[in-house]
Write an enzyme that holds these catalytic residues in place. Structure first.
Site, PDB file in Angstrom:
ATOM      1  CE1 TYR A 117     -27.509 -25.806  24.927  1.00  0.00           C
ATOM      2  CE2 TYR A 117     -27.886 -28.011  24.080  1.00  0.00           C
ATOM      3  CZ  TYR A 117     -28.318 -26.922  24.797  1.00  0.00           C
ATOM      4  OH  TYR A 117     -29.562 -26.929  25.383  1.00  0.00           O
ATOM      5  CG  ASN A 140     -31.427 -16.306  27.311  1.00  0.00           C
ATOM      6  OD1 ASN A 140     -31.218 -15.101  27.439  1.00  0.00           O
ATOM      7  ND2 ASN A 140     -32.128 -16.803  26.307  1.00  0.00           N
ATOM      8  CB  CYS A 148     -31.806 -20.064  24.903  1.00  0.00           C
ATOM      9  SG  CYS A 148     -33.210 -19.759  25.980  1.00  0.00           S
ATOM     10  CG  HIS A 149     -36.878 -21.331  21.585  1.00  0.00           C
ATOM     11  ND1 HIS A 149     -36.820 -19.979  21.886  1.00  0.00           N
ATOM     12  CD2 HIS A 149     -37.350 -21.417  20.318  1.00  0.00           C
ATOM     13  CE1 HIS A 149     -37.254 -19.289  20.846  1.00  0.00           C
ATOM     14  NE2 HIS A 149     -37.582 -20.140  19.880  1.00  0.00           N
ATOM     15  CD  GLU A 175     -38.586 -20.166  16.382  1.00  0.00           C
ATOM     16  OE1 GLU A 175     -37.634 -20.403  15.611  1.00  0.00           O
ATOM     17  OE2 GLU A 175     -38.446 -19.643  17.498  1.00  0.00           O
TER      18      GLU A 175
END
Length: 180
Positions: A117, A140, A148-149, A175
């Site tokens: 953040y 979001n 945002c993850h 990912e």
């Protein structure tokens, strides 16, 4: 931002039914909602080829081409293909300039990457605004497309996520090529 006048299109994805809220004229996506991922939901599997003719839960009469474009982006994501948000299709009404800057900075995090953040706050020129970034991520309107993850706490904690913390962990693992 979503209103009561928006149309909705539910879409089947590897994480469950996501709903695209949109305005038909002029076309814009106002919000994308995530399913809540349960701990026992199993791993995220790559998406198969998608066709609106066979895979859509319902076919909208207006904005179909633009909606198909958004769904194809989502399916590309679930195939492990890095994607870029289609900003021109996103309705940013109700978001401040700073919130929009935060969303764009988050969209720049590469597939498989993570930022804190604080990293995002610094990227938008507000190094002390970590909490603001967290609040913006909590609202979001375009999850997955604005990833945002990929934003986590400085201490290594996962942080919040609209689909729940287990889904956030699984998206991060997906990912990185790992299965949880």
């Amino acid at each position: 931002m979503k209103t009561n006048d928006d149309s909705r299109w539910p879409v089947r994805t590897p994480i469950g039914i996501m709903v695209l809220y949109y305005r038909a004229a002029p076309f814009s996506i106002t919000e994308i909602t995530l399913p809540h991922w349960e701990t026992d939901s199993g791993p995220i599997r790559p998406a198969p080829e998608w066709s609106s003719a066979t895979d859509a839960l319902s076919r909208p009469s207006t904005g179909a081409d633009e909606l198909d474009r958004i769904v194809l982006l989502l399916m590309d994501y679930f195939k492990g293909v890095p994607i870029s948000p289609q900003w021109r299709l996103f309705n940013m009404e109700g978001l401040t300039d700073l919130q929009q800057q935060v969303l764009r900075a988050v969209a720049d995090i590469p597939f498989g990457g993570l930022k804190t953040y604080g990293d995002i706050a610094a990227a938008v020129g507000r190094p002390g605004a970590s909490r603001f970034v967290g609040n913006t991520m909590a609202k979001n309107p375009f999850p997955i497309l604005v990833p945002c993850h990929r934003v986590v706490r400085r201490n290594g904690g996962i942080g919040g996520f609209g689909g729940g913390p287990d889904l956030k962990k699984r998206l991060i693992a997906f990912e990185k090529g790992r299965i949880l």
